[in-house]
Design a protein around this motif. Structure first.
Motif, PDB file in Angstrom:
ATOM      1  N   GLY A 131       0.576  -1.610   0.030  1.00  0.00           N
ATOM      2  CA  GLY A 131      -0.424  -0.118   0.200  1.00  0.00           C
ATOM      3  C   GLY A 131       0.958   1.586   0.005  1.00  0.00           C
ATOM      4  N   ALA A 132       2.230   1.374   0.986  1.00  0.00           N
ATOM      5  CA  ALA A 132       3.006   2.630   0.983  1.00  0.00           C
ATOM      6  C   ALA A 132       3.647   2.400  -0.535  1.00  0.00           C
ATOM      7  N   ASP A 133       4.154   2.096  -1.464  1.00  0.00           N
ATOM      8  CA  ASP A 133       4.568   1.967  -3.022  1.00  0.00           C
ATOM      9  C   ASP A 133       2.871   2.550  -3.877  1.00  0.00           C
ATOM     10  N   ALA A 134       1.769   2.012  -3.401  1.00  0.00           N
ATOM     11  CA  ALA A 134       0.837   3.130  -3.973  1.00  0.00           C
ATOM     12  C   ALA A 134       0.817   4.581  -3.563  1.00  0.00           C
ATOM     13  N   VAL A 135       0.816   4.809  -2.328  1.00  0.00           N
ATOM     14  CA  VAL A 135       1.235   6.239  -2.066  1.00  0.00           C
ATOM     15  C   VAL A 135       2.107   6.659  -2.291  1.00  0.00           C
ATOM     16  N   GLU A 136       2.748   6.456  -2.093  1.00  0.00           N
ATOM     17  CA  GLU A 136       4.296   7.339  -2.891  1.00  0.00           C
ATOM     18  C   GLU A 136       4.042   7.764  -4.712  1.00  0.00           C
ATOM     19  N   ALA A 137       3.934   6.318  -5.217  1.00  0.00           N
ATOM     20  CA  ALA A 137       3.221   6.336  -6.806  1.00  0.00           C
ATOM     21  C   ALA A 137       2.053   7.824  -6.953  1.00  0.00           C
ATOM     22  N   LEU A 138       1.299   7.977  -5.152  1.00  0.00           N
ATOM     23  CA  LEU A 138       0.041   9.101  -5.425  1.00  0.00           C
ATOM     24  C   LEU A 138       0.797  10.260  -5.723  1.00  0.00           C
ATOM     25  N   LYS A 139       2.260  10.658  -4.582  1.00  0.00           N
ATOM     26  CA  LYS A 139       2.370  11.854  -4.428  1.00  0.00           C
ATOM     27  C   LYS A 139       3.501  12.132  -5.348  1.00  0.00           C
ATOM     28  N   ILE A 140       3.950  11.095  -6.624  1.00  0.00           N
ATOM     29  CA  ILE A 140       4.633  11.723  -7.588  1.00  0.00           C
ATOM     30  C   ILE A 140       3.765  11.849  -9.224  1.00  0.00           C
ATOM     31  N   GLY A 141       2.821  11.838  -8.640  1.00  0.00           N
ATOM     32  CA  GLY A 141       1.206  11.885  -9.283  1.00  0.00           C
ATOM     33  C   GLY A 141       1.485  10.857 -10.853  1.00  0.00           C
ATOM     34  N   LYS A 142       2.225   9.363  -9.993  1.00  0.00           N
ATOM     35  CA  LYS A 142       1.964   8.101 -11.261  1.00  0.00           C
ATOM     36  C   LYS A 142       0.068   7.538 -10.923  1.00  0.00           C
ATOM     37  N   VAL A 143      -0.318   7.541  -9.988  1.00  0.00           N
ATOM     38  CA  VAL A 143      -1.684   7.480 -10.525  1.00  0.00           C
ATOM     39  C   VAL A 143      -2.288   8.655  -9.679  1.00  0.00           C
ATOM     40  N   ASP A 144      -3.574   8.656 -10.009  1.00  0.00           N
ATOM     41  CA  ASP A 144      -5.062   9.776  -9.668  1.00  0.00           C
ATOM     42  C   ASP A 144      -5.215   9.752  -8.094  1.00  0.00           C
ATOM     43  N   CYS A 145      -5.702   8.404  -7.441  1.00  0.00           N
ATOM     44  CA  CYS A 145      -5.626   8.467  -5.830  1.00  0.00           C
ATOM     45  C   CYS A 145      -5.170   6.653  -5.719  1.00  0.00           C
ATOM     46  N   VAL A 146      -5.485   6.738  -4.507  1.00  0.00           N
ATOM     47  CA  VAL A 146      -5.066   4.846  -4.285  1.00  0.00           C
ATOM     48  C   VAL A 146      -6.510   4.509  -3.238  1.00  0.00           C
ATOM     49  N   ILE A 147      -6.807   3.605  -3.772  1.00  0.00           N
ATOM     50  CA  ILE A 147      -8.280   2.826  -2.761  1.00  0.00           C
ATOM     51  C   ILE A 147      -7.480   1.899  -1.841  1.00  0.00           C
ATOM     52  N   ILE A 148      -7.484   1.805  -0.698  1.00  0.00           N
ATOM     53  CA  ILE A 148      -7.435   1.182   0.380  1.00  0.00           C
ATOM     54  C   ILE A 148      -7.930   1.440   1.516  1.00  0.00           C
ATOM     55  N   ASP A 149      -7.624   0.379   2.486  1.00  0.00           N
ATOM     56  CA  ASP A 149      -8.438   1.119   4.339  1.00  0.00           C
ATOM     57  C   ASP A 149      -8.253   1.635   4.891  1.00  0.00           C
ATOM     58  N   ASN A 150      -8.991   2.392   5.872  1.00  0.00           N
ATOM     59  CA  ASN A 150      -9.204   3.476   6.501  1.00  0.00           C
ATOM     60  C   ASN A 150      -8.533   3.648   7.205  1.00  0.00           C
TER      61      ASN A 150
END
Ligand code: GLN
Length: 257
Positions: free
Chosen positions: A174-193
């Motif tokens: 999940g942390a890698d998905a969030v990193e991708a969001l920070k650098i604009g590689k993805v537009d959002c992350v769907i993950i548990d609250n």
């Protein structure tokens, strides 16, 4: 006569000491059966590393379950999407990983009674044009970051990617998905609250949308071949709920808002 009595006393004492030693060694774990728990320690506050030790809500609940079963807990850290196959293969006794009960998973494993509620949420950058969950199925196509094999992955694949409404980008953590969001590689992350809150707290410029994507139940996964363990886990969970232990563990890791 005196001698005989003291001999008997000495013998009795020996037996007593041996018996005491016997219980002792059973309690220090040497003779205990091991209860193996598979997890993915990338999911705070349910499981994460503190030094080289896996800690968190699941780790602590598992520890008290093991204690109740008179077993010694061993936690194995593995990829999230390999937990269920490994349990089916009999490699581990149970899976605890903030794991959601789904119909698909129920075809492969049994789940205990639920011990927590999870919510799938959407993380975006502050100022993102994605402002509600409905935007993800709107006219504009977005790239959604998820952790491979999680319900965030499954649901967004079905609802968004398979419908041609956007793309799902899968990461090991999940942390890698969030990193991708920070650098604009993805537009959002769907993950548990709960992990979402932890990741957002660690980073600048991210936020969680107010609208939730899905609500779910977390439970312990057990092999269908082991109904006895499932029954014992449910019994232990019921006791831990009734005596407040479960809530105490949750409160230790999740501070009330
Ligand atoms: N609750 C989600 C699922 O079961 C995510 C769990 C996780 O990433 N550890 O798929």
């Amino acid at each position: 006569m005196k001698k005989i009595i003291s001999l008997i006393l000495a013998a009795a004492l020996c037996i007593f000491v041996f018996a005491a030693c016997g219980t002792d060694s059973a309690e220090n774990g040497a003779d205990k059966k091991v209860l193996t728990m598979a997890t993915n320690a990338e999911f705070p506050p349910y499981e994460f590393y503190e030094g080289d030790k896996v800690v968190g809500i699941d780790a602590e609940i598992a520890a008290v379950i093991a204690e109740k079963l008179g077993m010694e807990l061993e936690i194995v850290d593995t990829a999230f999407d390999s937990i269920i196959p490994a349990i089916v293969a009999g490699k581990y006794d149970m899976g605890m990983a903030g794991m959601t009960v789904t119909e698909e998973r129920l075809e492969e494993v049994n789940f205990s009674d639920s011990y927590a509620t999870g919510v799938q949420v959407v993380i975006v950058k502050e100022g993102s044009e994605i402002t509600t969950v409905d935007d993800l199925t709107g006219d504009k196509k977005y790239t959604i970051g998820v952790q491979t094999g999680t319900t965030g992955d499954l649901y967004s694949t079905w609802d968004i990617e398979d419908e041609g409404l956007g793309t799902v980008s899968r990461f090991n953590k999940g942390a890698d998905a969030v990193e991708a969001l920070k650098i604009g590689k993805v537009d959002c992350v769907i993950i548990d609250n709960e992990p979402a809150k932890a990741f957002v707290a660690e980073s600048e410029g991210l936020k969680i949308l107010d609208t939730a994507y899905a609500e779910e139940q977390y439970a312990v996964a057990v092999s269908k071949e082991n109904p006895e363990l499932l029954e014992n886990i449910n019994k232990a969970l019921a006791e831990l709920t009734a005596d407040g232990t479960l809530q105490k563990i949750v409160d230790k890791y999740i501070k009330a808002e």
